[in-house]
Motif scaffolding. Structure first.
Motif, PDB file in Angstrom:
ATOM      1  N   ASN A 101       0.838  -1.206   0.000  1.00 56.18           N
ATOM      2  CA  ASN A 101       0.000   0.000   0.000  1.00 56.18           C
ATOM      3  C   ASN A 101       0.868   1.250   0.000  1.00 56.18           C
ATOM      4  OD1 ASN A 101      -3.137   0.195   0.326  1.00 56.18           O
ATOM      5  ND2 ASN A 101      -2.573  -1.752   1.293  1.00 56.18           N
ATOM      6  N   ILE A 102       1.867   1.260   0.879  1.00 55.97           N
ATOM      7  CA  ILE A 102       2.732   2.430   0.983  1.00 55.97           C
ATOM      8  C   ILE A 102       3.602   2.580  -0.261  1.00 55.97           C
ATOM      9  CG2 ILE A 102       4.608   3.479   2.318  1.00 55.97           C
ATOM     10  CD1 ILE A 102       3.455   2.068   4.794  1.00 55.97           C
ATOM     11  N   ALA A 103       4.021   1.439  -0.835  1.00 54.30           N
ATOM     12  CA  ALA A 103       4.909   1.472  -2.003  1.00 54.30           C
ATOM     13  C   ALA A 103       4.192   1.855  -3.296  1.00 54.30           C
ATOM     14  CB  ALA A 103       5.563   0.099  -2.175  1.00 54.30           C
ATOM     15  N   PHE A 104       2.862   1.861  -3.297  1.00 55.54           N
ATOM     16  CA  PHE A 104       2.104   2.062  -4.538  1.00 55.54           C
ATOM     17  C   PHE A 104       2.513   3.329  -5.299  1.00 55.54           C
ATOM     18  CE2 PHE A 104      -1.557   3.567  -6.969  1.00 55.54           C
ATOM     19  CZ  PHE A 104      -1.784   2.469  -7.782  1.00 55.54           C
ATOM     20  N   PRO A 105       2.582   4.517  -4.658  1.00 57.95           N
ATOM     21  CA  PRO A 105       2.969   5.707  -5.434  1.00 57.95           C
ATOM     22  C   PRO A 105       4.391   5.638  -5.964  1.00 57.95           C
ATOM     23  CG  PRO A 105       2.798   6.215  -3.098  1.00 57.95           C
ATOM     24  CD  PRO A 105       2.235   4.852  -3.279  1.00 57.95           C
ATOM     25  N   LEU A 106       5.282   4.882  -5.312  1.00 55.70           N
ATOM     26  CA  LEU A 106       6.649   4.727  -5.814  1.00 55.70           C
ATOM     27  C   LEU A 106       6.665   3.828  -7.042  1.00 55.70           C
ATOM     28  CD1 LEU A 106       8.527   4.251  -2.407  1.00 55.70           C
ATOM     29  CD2 LEU A 106       8.270   6.345  -3.759  1.00 55.70           C
ATOM     30  N   ALA A 123       9.408   5.438   5.895  1.00 52.18           N
ATOM     31  CA  ALA A 123       8.061   5.980   6.138  1.00 52.18           C
ATOM     32  C   ALA A 123       7.370   5.232   7.277  1.00 52.18           C
ATOM     33  CB  ALA A 123       7.226   5.892   4.858  1.00 52.18           C
ATOM     34  N   LEU A 124       7.530   3.898   7.319  1.00 54.00           N
ATOM     35  CA  LEU A 124       6.952   3.112   8.415  1.00 54.00           C
ATOM     36  C   LEU A 124       7.510   3.552   9.763  1.00 54.00           C
ATOM     37  CD1 LEU A 124       6.932  -0.466   6.827  1.00 54.00           C
ATOM     38  CD2 LEU A 124       4.921   0.784   7.650  1.00 54.00           C
ATOM     39  N   ASP A 125       8.794   3.835   9.781  1.00 51.74           N
ATOM     40  CA  ASP A 125       9.428   4.286  11.020  1.00 51.74           C
ATOM     41  C   ASP A 125       8.884   5.651  11.446  1.00 51.74           C
ATOM     42  OD1 ASP A 125      11.333   3.985  13.147  1.00 51.74           O
ATOM     43  OD2 ASP A 125      12.608   5.437  12.133  1.00 51.74           O
ATOM     44  N   LEU A 126       8.681   6.529  10.472  1.00 57.16           N
ATOM     45  CA  LEU A 126       8.174   7.872  10.776  1.00 57.16           C
ATOM     46  C   LEU A 126       6.787   7.837  11.404  1.00 57.16           C
ATOM     47  CD1 LEU A 126       9.225  10.116   7.755  1.00 57.16           C
ATOM     48  CD2 LEU A 126       9.692  10.573  10.150  1.00 57.16           C
ATOM     49  N   VAL A 127       5.942   6.935  10.913  1.00 54.50           N
ATOM     50  CA  VAL A 127       4.566   6.866  11.430  1.00 54.50           C
ATOM     51  C   VAL A 127       4.411   5.793  12.515  1.00 54.50           C
ATOM     52  CG1 VAL A 127       3.604   7.761   9.280  1.00 54.50           C
ATOM     53  CG2 VAL A 127       3.795   5.285   9.600  1.00 54.50           C
ATOM     54  N   GLN A 128       5.519   5.321  13.023  1.00 54.37           N
ATOM     55  CA  GLN A 128       5.542   4.390  14.156  1.00 54.37           C
ATOM     56  C   GLN A 128       4.829   3.062  13.840  1.00 54.37           C
ATOM     57  OE1 GLN A 128       4.458   6.339  17.856  1.00 54.37           O
ATOM     58  NE2 GLN A 128       5.232   8.303  17.118  1.00 54.37           N
ATOM     59  N   LEU A 129       5.114   2.531  12.650  1.00 56.70           N
ATOM     60  CA  LEU A 129       4.579   1.226  12.256  1.00 56.70           C
ATOM     61  C   LEU A 129       5.711   0.275  11.851  1.00 56.70           C
ATOM     62  CD1 LEU A 129       1.405   2.143  10.146  1.00 56.70           C
ATOM     63  CD2 LEU A 129       1.479   1.291  12.495  1.00 56.70           C
ATOM     64  N   LYS A 130       6.875   0.520  12.358  1.00 56.16           N
ATOM     65  CA  LYS A 130       8.029  -0.302  11.996  1.00 56.16           C
ATOM     66  C   LYS A 130       7.752  -1.775  12.313  1.00 56.16           C
ATOM     67  CE  LYS A 130      13.067  -0.284  12.342  1.00 56.16           C
ATOM     68  NZ  LYS A 130      14.243   0.392  12.939  1.00 56.16           N
ATOM     69  N   VAL A 148      -0.973   4.292   7.957  1.00 52.54           N
ATOM     70  CA  VAL A 148      -0.584   3.734   6.654  1.00 52.54           C
ATOM     71  C   VAL A 148      -0.941   4.725   5.542  1.00 52.54           C
ATOM     72  CG1 VAL A 148      -1.004   1.889   4.973  1.00 52.54           C
ATOM     73  CG2 VAL A 148      -0.780   1.336   7.402  1.00 52.54           C
ATOM     74  N   ALA A 149      -2.134   5.293   5.614  1.00 56.29           N
ATOM     75  CA  ALA A 149      -2.553   6.270   4.602  1.00 56.29           C
ATOM     76  C   ALA A 149      -1.619   7.478   4.604  1.00 56.29           C
ATOM     77  CB  ALA A 149      -3.993   6.709   4.866  1.00 56.29           C
ATOM     78  N   LEU A 150      -1.205   7.907   5.782  1.00 54.96           N
ATOM     79  CA  LEU A 150      -0.291   9.040   5.883  1.00 54.96           C
ATOM     80  C   LEU A 150       1.077   8.675   5.314  1.00 54.96           C
ATOM     81  CD1 LEU A 150       0.293  11.888   6.894  1.00 54.96           C
ATOM     82  CD2 LEU A 150       0.843  10.909   9.126  1.00 54.96           C
ATOM     83  N   ALA A 151       1.568   7.469   5.648  1.00 54.66           N
ATOM     84  CA  ALA A 151       2.859   7.025   5.122  1.00 54.66           C
ATOM     85  C   ALA A 151       2.841   6.983   3.600  1.00 54.66           C
ATOM     86  CB  ALA A 151       3.212   5.654   5.702  1.00 54.66           C
ATOM     87  N   ARG A 152       1.742   6.497   3.018  1.00 54.02           N
ATOM     88  CA  ARG A 152       1.626   6.440   1.558  1.00 54.02           C
ATOM     89  C   ARG A 152       1.651   7.836   0.944  1.00 54.02           C
ATOM     90  NH1 ARG A 152      -3.666   3.723  -0.848  1.00 54.02           N
ATOM     91  NH2 ARG A 152      -4.528   5.630   0.048  1.00 54.02           N
TER      92      ARG A 152
END
Length: 359
Positions: A101-106, A123-130, A148-152
């Motif tokens: 999901n997060i990788a989709f725009p990349l 990005a996962l680390d930034l939003v505390q989902l590591k 997850v939506a924010l990380a994406r």
């Protein structure tokens, strides 16, 4: 990941939007500084989400200009604007895990697999989902889905991020927690952010500035503390916080409430009728009616409601208008708290007198 140096300003000028004969946005202009967190606040139907969708490119304006960093984007398709977007319902792909999901725009931008993995982990680390990259979306809580939506939205390092009421589906405690998290994340990344909400407390908590919208126009744009303390219109005073409105009259360089000349720090407005904005926490019980520097309002107690750390007192003025006083439950205040039906004198300090047009 830091976007502070590459954050871009937004210039919105003369935006018009109509659906048939119905005008949604009317000659709306707005400037957003690079790196600013600006919130569009207003009731349903005020045009705030329509303006955000025009910024994103999902809705076409009938007229006007939008410039990002000086570049005109009003006719540019959404995928070429390089803007991150967080939707109200998150819009996550249920058949993909968190990582994909997060990788989709990349993937859409043809970023290499190695760089994609690195950016997603960051990005996962930034939003505390590591460590949750392999988890399915349906295994996540509401707060985790929001992250997850924010990380994406930030993984491809956009210079602008738009958010459409992303916290509205969360419960109260989680919503308040995520407000602080989003604010802290914005400070770390420095990205220009335009946020939409109808929740005034959320806007005040998170924003550098707030644009209060009503019927397709901006009523006032200011820092949160200025909007609350010095509203310029009755709509803003009523929408931001709680207010009572007391009719007053300006004449001969002074402002009068019935036969009482009001003490106020600001200069008297133009001659005519105005409204005094009275916030519940600015009113107080006055024991000594000879006290100087305070405006006295005789009233009768209607009801007193205990709310734990504070109480609310509903009182009726001589003209029958109801006002509200709120104070903390300190022992000294509770000791002189009147009973329903008793006469009281309310006071409002000169520095707290704020007037708006009577319209």
């Amino acid at each position: 990941m830091s976007l502070a140096q590459s954050a871009l300003p937004i210039g919105i000028s003369g935006i018009e939007k109509r659906f048939g004969a119905v005008s949604i946005l009317s000659d709306l202009s707005l400037d957003v500084a690079a790196g600013e967190f600006l919130t569009l606040l207003g009731p349903s139907g005020s045009g705030k989400t329509t303006l955000l969708m025009i910024l994103a490119g999902f809705v076409r304006a009938n007229a006007g200009s939008i410039k990002v960093g000086g570049e005109e984007i009003i006719t540019m398709p959404p995928h070429k604007r390089n803007i991150g977007m967080v939707f109200q319902n998150y819009a996550l792909f249920p058949h993909m895990n968190v990582f994909h999901n997060i990788a989709f725009p990349l993937k859409q931008r043809r970023v290499s697999a190695a760089e994609t993995a690195e950016r997603v982990e960051r990005a996962l680390d930034l939003v505390q989902l590591k460590g949750l990259g392999e988890r399915r979306v349906d295994q996540l809580s509401g707060g985790q889905r929001q992250r997850v939506a924010l990380a994406r939205a930030i993984v491809f390092e956009p210079r602008i991020v738009l958010m459409d009421e992303p916290l509205s589906a969360l419960d109260k405690s989680l919503r308040e927690h995520m407000q602080i998290e989003l604010r802290n994340l914005h400070r770390r990344l420095g990205m220009t952010t335009v946020y939409v909400t109808h929740d005034q407390r959320e806007a005040i908590t998170m924003s550098d500035r707030i644009a209060v919208m009503n019927a397709g126009r901006i009523e006032q744009i200011d820092q949160p503390e200025v909007l609350y303390a010095r509203p310029r219109t009755k709509f803003v005073a009523g929408f931001i916080g709680e207010s009572s409105f007391i009719p007053v009259e300006s004449r001969n360089g002074s402002v009068w409430y019935e036969d009482r000349k009001l003490r106020m720090n600001d200069a008297a407005p133009s001659t005519g009728r105005h409204l005094m904005v009275v916030r519940p926490e600015k009113l107080r019980l006055v024991a000594d009616v000879g006290e100087t520097g305070v405006n006295l309002l005789p009233a009768t107690v209607g009801d007193v409601i205990y709310q734990g750390d504070s109480f609310v007192c509903y009182a009726t003025l001589k003209d029958g208008r109801q006002v509200t006083l709120r104070d903390y439950c300190r022992s000294d205040v509770l000791a002189k708290l009147p009973a329903p039906g008793e006469p009281i004198t309310l006071g409002i300090d000169a520095q707290d007198v704020v007037l708006v047009a009577d319209q």
